[in-house]
Structure formats: C-alpha cells, structure tokens
Design an enzyme around this catalytic site. Structure first.
Site, PDB file in Angstrom:
ATOM      1  N   LYS A  24     -15.079   5.273   4.857  1.00 14.43           N
ATOM      2  CA  LYS A  24     -13.726   4.837   5.616  1.00 14.43           C
ATOM      3  C   LYS A  24     -13.488   5.785   6.906  1.00 14.43           C
ATOM      4  CE  LYS A  24      -9.284   3.083   4.461  1.00 14.43           C
ATOM      5  NZ  LYS A  24      -8.295   3.434   5.321  1.00 14.43           N
TER       6      LYS A  24
ATOM      7  N   GLU B  99      -8.453   9.888   5.021  1.00 14.11           N
ATOM      8  CA  GLU B  99      -8.881   8.484   4.574  1.00 14.11           C
ATOM      9  C   GLU B  99      -9.830   8.280   3.749  1.00 14.11           C
ATOM     10  OE1 GLU B  99      -7.225   5.769   5.758  1.00 14.11           O
ATOM     11  OE2 GLU B  99      -5.908   7.026   7.111  1.00 14.11           O
TER      12      GLU B  99
ATOM     13  N   GLU C  43       0.884  -1.124   0.022  1.00 10.99           N
ATOM     14  CA  GLU C  43       0.080   0.004   0.090  1.00 10.99           C
ATOM     15  C   GLU C  43       0.979   1.212  -0.009  1.00 10.99           C
ATOM     16  OE1 GLU C  43      -2.702   0.757   3.230  1.00 10.99           O
ATOM     17  OE2 GLU C  43      -3.133  -1.353   3.512  1.00 10.99           O
TER      18      GLU C  43
ATOM     19  N   GLU D 208     -13.385   6.564  -0.754  1.00  8.81           N
ATOM     20  CA  GLU D 208     -14.142   5.475   0.378  1.00  8.81           C
ATOM     21  C   GLU D 208     -15.133   6.417   1.028  1.00  8.81           C
ATOM     22  OE1 GLU D 208     -12.405   1.610   1.066  1.00  8.81           O
ATOM     23  OE2 GLU D 208     -10.843   2.453  -0.108  1.00  8.81           O
TER      24      GLU D 208
END
Ligand SMILES: *[C@@H]1O[C@H](CO)[C@@H](O)[C@H](O)[C@H]1NC(C)=O
Ligand SMILES: *[C@@H]1O[C@H](CO)[C@@H](O)[C@H](O)[C@H]1NC(C)=O
Length: 358
Positions: free
Chosen positions: A311, A317, A256, A308
């Site tokens: 999240k 984030e 990641e 997202e």
C-alpha cells in the site's frame, strides 16, 4: 431435563444476540503475500464473526470465492471505469461481465461507484458520478437484478465543518453533487457510504475520545447531546450535513474506518488499534446508534482485513490490518469465533453449573 432446556434456550438467546448485528471488513489486496481468495473466504466464514466484506475492485476470483458463504459482498467499480458507465449498453456489459457470472451464488449486496471520487477525481469524473450511478441502477434492473443497491463511498474531506456534530456541513464546491447522490440514495432506498477515521482526528488530548476509552465526553452545545466517542461525532456531523440540505432520512454506512497497529508515531500501536476496533465492534453490537441517530444500526466496515505491504503512503497505511498475511490476528479485536465459544462456556457455566456435572 428442564435445566437442559433452559440452557439450550439461553444459548439460543446468546446466539441470536450475537448475530443480530453485522461486522464488515474491507478486503484490500495491495500486497504480494496474501493467501488465495478461496482460503480467505473459508477463513472468514469458519473462523470469524465477520459477515460482510467490501472489496476495492471487482476481482472475479475473490467474488467467486465468496459463493455460497452467505457473506454479503460489496464490490467496487474502479474510478477509471465510471465515465464509460454513463452509457447504458456499457453498464449492461459491465454487469454481464462482472456481476452475473457470480450472482446470486455470491451474495452481492452493494455496488460501490468508485472510491472517494470527490477527493481523488478530476472535474469530469466528478460530473459523471451520479449519471453513472443512475445508469448502472437502471442497467441492473434491465439485467433482472433487483436486490443489489448502488452506493458511492466518500471521505470526510467533503466536510466543511464537523465539530460540534450538529454544525456538520458539506463544502460548497461538493454541495450540489452530494445533494444529487443523496437524492439518488433516497429514490433507490440505497445507503450513503462515508469513511470516518477518528485516527486522522487524533490529538493527545482527544486520544481516549478517539479510541472509545473512558473519557469525560463532549457536549454539543447546540443540541445538548452528549458524545462519548469521536466515531459517533463524525457520523452525526455527516448526518447533520445531509439533514441541512433535506436528506436526514438517507441511511448512512461507515464504509471504512480503522486504526493502524504500527507507524513511525506513538499514535499507532497494537494497543490503540485493538482498543479502537474492539470498542467499535462492541459499540456497533450495542445497537444504540449515535446521539442524533438513536437505535439506527450503522453498518460498519473496518479497514482492513489484512496488513498490505504494497500500500503506498506512510507506514501507517500498510498496517491497518486485523490480520497478518498468514491469517493470524495482529491483535484481539473480538472477531474470532472461538472467543464467542468461550463466552458460551462461561455463560452456561455461570447460569447452569449442574449441567457440567452430567
Ligand atoms: C444468511 O445471513 C443472514 C443475515 O445476513 C441470516 O439472516 C441468515 O440466517 C443466513 N442464512 C444462513 C443459511 O446461514
Ligand atoms: C431506542 O430504543 C430504546 C430501547 O428500546 C427506546 O426506549 C427508545 O425510545 C428508542 N429511541 C428512539 C428514538 O427510537
């Protein structure tokens, strides 16, 4: 005729150069507005250069959606399942339920045992990590699956020191377990996944260094190696830590990495995210490796495919995505296929103007 032939071989060369490396993304799904998996798989296959996808779970609909796409998939065993997988029967059942229905139509390349267990897990979970990896590896073989590697991704919270890179060392409290993980990786020829985020090491003075922009660089005074970006520095710190305990031969994967395009702070911007991910892709494509791992291709998975909206945590984030939920790009990171076509066009025009008059 000869010019056409020349053109064709040039195009082929460009295409070979363009497909020699791999671009991976993390397909997270903590959102209530994402398109159906089949649409996502088709989009990735037909519209982008992404050829490897990592999931944070083993969602059967998603695994199935990637069947016959030739896109490599990493599926993740949820942290909550790990302790039960020390039992061989349970591990075989997990494979029968979650892997075999989709294999080999879906090109499952890696199984990730949990996500950042050394960071999030309690002592019992940490202690079961490597036994579960070993049992799972044996279970795969018993189920007749020999080309799927078991790995486990970890955050750089495992590092005691990482600057300068050659002084990278693991924290004493996770030292033993990391040695066991690396031994497993060596024995099974599996890579070790780590999650380097220059974003979390950002400071105003280091912005250009973190974003792969032109900067004065940093020399590691112990090795004399010269660093032009923080990604290389972090990967070499992990390499140094692994080497210090005898495992410099184990391949590393960046499981990641990414940069958010929006948050409350100026460090998050569309420009910064575009620079980080765009320059990262160019760096990976260059095949240069890092100062301590020259010419090693570091398989890299950008976080993340989509923004997202569910999240948890800070605004950052929720805004790591390359794409919005409607599949339009948040910015140009160089992953769209049509950019490559433009490149073909320019190149062929440059090298063979005659062709265009025919
Ligand atoms: C599938 O992907 C691999 C690289 O991962 C490539 O070498 C191969 O040519 C691809 N096959 C097809 C049919 O596209
Ligand atoms: C890396 O590749 C370059 C170019 O092919 C070569 O000159 C160099 O010796 C290689 N370095 C290592 C350490 O393999």
């Amino acid at each position: 005729m000869a010019t056409t032939k020349l053109l064709l071989s040039l195009l082929l060369l460009v295409q070979l150069a363009a497909t020699a490396y791999s671009i991976g993304v993390n397909y997270g799904t903590l959102a209530d507005n994402l398109p159906p998996p089949a649409q996502v798989a088709n989009f990735i296959k037909t519209q982008t250069n992404i050829d490897a996808v990592k999931l944070f779970d083993a969602n059967p609909d998603i695994i199935k959606a990637f069947a016959n796409t030739n896109i490599s998939l990493t599926i993740t065993i949820p942290n909550g399942d790990i302790q039960s997988l020390i039992n061989l029967r349970t591990a075989r059942h997990w494979i029968i339920d979650h892997v075999k229905p989709f294999y080999p139509a879906t090109k499952i390349k890696y199984i990730a045992m949990g996500s950042e267990v050394l960071h999030w897990g309690d002592d019992a979970l940490k202690a079961s990590l490597v036994p579960a990896m070993r049992t799972f590896h044996n279970a795969l073989i018993r189920e007749g699956i020999k080309d799927v590697k078991v790995s486990t991704p970890h955050s750089l919270g495992m590092m005691l020191s990482s600057d300068p890179p050659s002084t990278g060392r693991f924290r004493p409290e996770v030292h033993t377990i990391l040695a066991q993980i690396l031994l497993f990786c060596r024995q099974t020829k599996s890579p070790f996944m780590v999650n380097p985020y220059p974003f979390f090491g950002w400071s105003p003075e280091k912005e250009n260094y973190a974003l792969f922009r032109p900067n004065s660089g940093v020399r590691d005074k112990f090795t004399g190696k010269f660093y032009t970006n923080m990604f290389d520095g972090l990967m070499d710190a992990v390499y140094s830590a692994a080497k210090a305990i005898g495992f410099g031969d184990v391949n590393l994967i960046a499981g990641e990495t990414g940069w958010p395009s929006a948050c409350e702070l100026p460090v998050c911007s569309v420009q910064n995210a575009a620079d980080y991910n765009g320059n990262l892709i160019k760096h990976i494509e260059s095949g240069k490796g890092t100062p301590l791992m020259p010419n090693r291709t570091i398989e890299t998975y950008i976080f993340a495919l989509f923004n997202e909206n569910q999240k948890p945590g800070s605004a950052a984030e929720k805004n790591f995505g390359l794409f919005k939920p409607d599949m339009t790009p948040v910015y140009n990171a160089g992953v769209m296929r049509n950019q490559q076509h433009k490149y073909y066009y320019l190149l062929s025009k440059k090298y063979n103007p005659v062709y265009w008059s025919h």
